[in-house]
Design an enzyme around this catalytic site. Structure first.
Site, PDB file in Angstrom:
ATOM      1  CG  ASP A  98      -2.350   0.577   1.039  1.00 22.50           C
ATOM      2  OD1 ASP A  98      -2.548   1.485   0.545  1.00 22.50           O
ATOM      3  OD2 ASP A  98      -3.239  -0.003   1.556  1.00 22.50           O
ATOM      4  CG  ASP A 199      -4.638   5.571   0.929  1.00 19.19           C
ATOM      5  OD1 ASP A 199      -5.455   4.968   1.175  1.00 19.19           O
ATOM      6  OD2 ASP A 199      -4.458   6.848   1.733  1.00 19.19           O
ATOM      7  CD  GLU A 248      -9.058   4.581  -1.440  1.00 16.75           C
ATOM      8  OE1 GLU A 248     -10.019   4.103  -0.558  1.00 16.75           O
ATOM      9  OE2 GLU A 248      -7.849   5.218  -0.973  1.00 16.75           O
ATOM     10  CG  HIS A 322      -9.157  -1.157   4.823  1.00 12.52           C
ATOM     11  ND1 HIS A 322      -9.091  -1.297   3.322  1.00 12.52           N
ATOM     12  CD2 HIS A 322      -8.625  -0.147   5.116  1.00 12.52           C
ATOM     13  CE1 HIS A 322      -8.400  -0.166   3.038  1.00 12.52           C
ATOM     14  NE2 HIS A 322      -8.074   0.845   4.087  1.00 12.52           N
ATOM     15  CG  ASP A 323     -11.652   2.156   4.089  1.00 16.32           C
ATOM     16  OD1 ASP A 323     -10.815   2.239   5.117  1.00 16.32           O
ATOM     17  OD2 ASP A 323     -10.891   2.394   2.960  1.00 16.32           O
TER      18      ASP A 323
HETATM   19  C1  GLC Z   1      -8.061   5.269   2.224  1.00 13.58           C
HETATM   20  C2  GLC Z   1      -7.905   4.344   3.006  1.00 13.58           C
HETATM   21  C3  GLC Z   1      -8.569   4.450   4.536  1.00 13.58           C
HETATM   22  C4  GLC Z   1      -7.899   5.638   4.948  1.00 13.58           C
HETATM   23  C5  GLC Z   1      -7.814   6.995   4.078  1.00 13.58           C
HETATM   24  C6  GLC Z   1      -6.885   7.851   4.401  1.00 13.58           C
HETATM   25  O1  GLC Z   1      -9.494   5.542   2.057  1.00 13.58           O
HETATM   26  O2  GLC Z   1      -8.528   3.039   2.505  1.00 13.58           O
HETATM   27  O3  GLC Z   1      -8.748   3.245   5.236  1.00 13.58           O
HETATM   28  O4  GLC Z   1      -8.352   6.088   6.118  1.00 13.58           O
HETATM   29  O5  GLC Z   1      -7.536   6.524   2.649  1.00 13.58           O
HETATM   30  O6  GLC Z   1      -5.478   7.270   4.152  1.00 13.58           O
END
Ligand code: GLC
Length: 547
Positions: A98, A199, A248, A322-323
């Site tokens: 990541d 991310d 993402e 995980h979110d």
């Molecule tokens: C992404 C991650 C999340 C995190 C956010 C800030 O959305 O998946 O878990 O809190 O970025 O880094």
């Protein structure tokens, strides 16, 4: 390692903190992942994506990085990571790291230095602004609640933080900063990692710093220079390497995602978007209780499928991470054991027939459910705790907030992996950092492996099909009966091959559609046989060849 086209790959996401604890600390670790490599081999996945394991104060569980070059001792050390890479590679499994480069922790040395003085060498690694008439520079809202600017009295300015107050946004306008980031990524590529998950990468280019009529997203989402920066990142790091990439993308658009993944543009291989997971956010509001809108779910999924297919883009396809809450509890039915298993398999078949790279989040393959926490002290997630405070301030009753968190909190997916029916689900011999839901006695890997009819084997079969059938990888996508309130139906076509996927999302019998043939060979189904009617949660994937 055997060569496998990344387009034919399936990725398994690991949340290391909740995966497998080998030290008794109550938190998972890298050696815990090494211990389970045979499990992944049995499941058949190609890549393991590890959410961040770098040095971090862990305010956002590792998405707040304080040293990009070090492993957080709570997870182990670089030797463990090296061993994981070697042992995974020996089993033909690749490792995806990541990469969090929209922001760093405020404990990162760059930020520590940056905040000391306006003349700091690192001042411009971050985004510092003066107040506007005694107010924060703009009215933008943080994704975790509150104004997106944090005041720092040392230099009497504000820094931007789109997430937590301890996650300061990096200034991508700064070339030195960008160069340092590329160097860091190259370090991990040289270390031997095979994939990179970026991310919130579509937030790196901030446009104008002006107040908004809304939350301010329009100024930094898919911002003015984002494609330029990602292309530069590509050319300076992974572009000419055998490294799979996925970005993402927060609140993005199809047009931008076609650009991000257009091979000619040299940006990224693939993208995550989240529009299909907002179908239970009425009016865009996450912190409410609502049934999901099935027609909207189909409409969004299919709109993305068809447009990305026709435009030559590439999606990551997923229900869970995980979110997000657990999908059986969200779009399926976890009220009885029979329905949990049927709907868990139905959701797997409905998703894994789609075009793109499938992602499986730890525990999804055994149908893990939301834990149903009832007290605020059971929660750990910073976003959930912030939401609790904000909703209380607005006067909401705490029972109601508990109901909302039990359905929407990110902690729903962060409870420990349920390995067996021993204490704490076999996750740890210590005290787990977050409670293991009591369902572990029934829902666990040990049981799933013993039962040939478990959800696990549906995932195993789907992964095998992904590797074997070109039509699953390359086939065009055609949706059917988009107005039907019960069924999710689409076909995939490639050369003379055709797949038909039919999934009944309801707890009732439904007639087969009239305008589509299901006479092909049944490759996979969640019932033993075929009947006149589709039974509750029945799903099938059929295969046919045209002469
Ligand atoms: C992404 C991650 C999340 C995190 C956010 C800030 O959305 O998946 O878990 O809190 O970025 O880094």
């Amino acid at each position: 390692m055997e060569h496998r086209d990344w387009r034919k790959s399936v990725v398994y996401q690991i949340y290391p903190k909740s995966f497998n604890d080998t030290t008794g600390s109550g938190e998972g670790d890298i050696r815990g992942i090494i211990e389970k490599l045979d499990y992944f081999k049995m499941l058949g996945v190609d890549y393991l994506w590890l959410t961040p394991v770098y040095e971090s104060p862990m305010n956002d569980n590792g998405y707040d990085i304080s040293d990009y070059y070090e492993v957080n001792p709570q997870f182990g050390d670089k030797k463990d990571l090296k061993e994981l890479l070697e042992k995974a590679h020996a089993k033909d499994i690749r490792i995806m790291m990541d990469i969090v480069i929209n922001h760093t922790s405020t404990e990162h040395q760059w930020f520590v230095d940056s905040r000391t003085s306006k003349d700091s060498k690192y001042r411009n690694y971050y985004i510092w602004k003066d107040s506007a008439d005694g107010q924060p520079p703009t009215n933008w809202e943080s994704k975790f609640g509150g104004n997106a600017w944090a005041y720092d009295s040392q230099t009497n300015q504000y820094y931007l933080r789109l997430f937590d107050i301890t996650q300061a946004d990096l200034n991508w306008e700064n070339e030195d900063m960008r160069r340092d980031i590329y160097e860091m990524i190259n370090y991990w590529i040289d270390f031997g990692v095979d994939g990179l998950r970026f991310d919130v990468i579509n937030l790196i280019s901030k446009g104008k710093f002006e107040s908004s009529n809304g939350l301010g997203k329009e100024f930094y989402t898919d911002g003015p220079k984002v494609h330029e920066y990602i292309n530069e990142l590509n050319r300076n790091t992974f572009g000419d390497k055998d490294v799979m990439t996925v970005g993402e993308m927060s609140s993005t658009t199809i047009d931008h995602c076609l650009k991000y993944t257009d091979p000619e543009r040299n940006e990224l291989n693939s993208v995550f978007n989240f529009h299909h997971l907002k179908v239970d956010y009425p009016g865009g509001e996450k912190w409410t209780l609502a049934n999901f809108d099935f027609l909207e779910l189909k409409r969004i999924l299919m709109e993305w499928q068809v447009a990305m297919d026709e435009g030559g883009g590439w999606n990551a396809i997923f229900w869970c991470n995980h979110d997000q809450p657990r999908v059986v509890s969200r779009f399926g039915n976890d009220q009885t054991e029979e329905n949990r298993v049927l709907s868990g398999k139905m959701l797997a078949i409905a998703l894994h027939g789609l075009k793109g790279t499938p992602y499986i989040y730890q525990g999804e393959e055994i149908g893990m459910t939301n834990p149903g926490f009832r007290r605020i002290d059971q929660y750990r997630d910073i976003e959930s705790l912030n939401a609790y405070t904000i909703l209380r301030e607005r006067g909401m009753d705490s029972h109601q907030i508990m109901d909302i968190l039990a359905s929407k909190s990110r902690d729903n997916s962060r409870t420990p992996m349920q390995w067996d029916d021993s204490i704490h689900g076999g996750f740890t011999e210590g005290e787990p950092w977050i409670e293991v839901p009591k369902e572990y006695e029934n829902i666990n890997v040990g049981r799933a492996l013993e039962d040939k009819a478990s959800i696990f084997y549906t995932y195993q079969k789907l992964i095998q099909l992904r590797h074997e059938l070109d039509v699953l990888t390359y086939g065009s996508v055609e949706p059917y009966m988009m107005e039907d309130e019960n069924l999710f139906i689409y076909t995939r076509t490639y050369k003379n091959e055709k797949l038909t996927i039919i999934a009944n999302f309801r707890d009732k019998e439904v007639s087969y559609p009239e305008n589509i043939s299901v006479d092909g060979e049944v490759l996979l189904s969640n019932y033993k046989d075929k009947k006149e009617m589709l039974r509750p949660y029945e799903a099938l994937m059929t295969y046919g060849q045209e002469k």
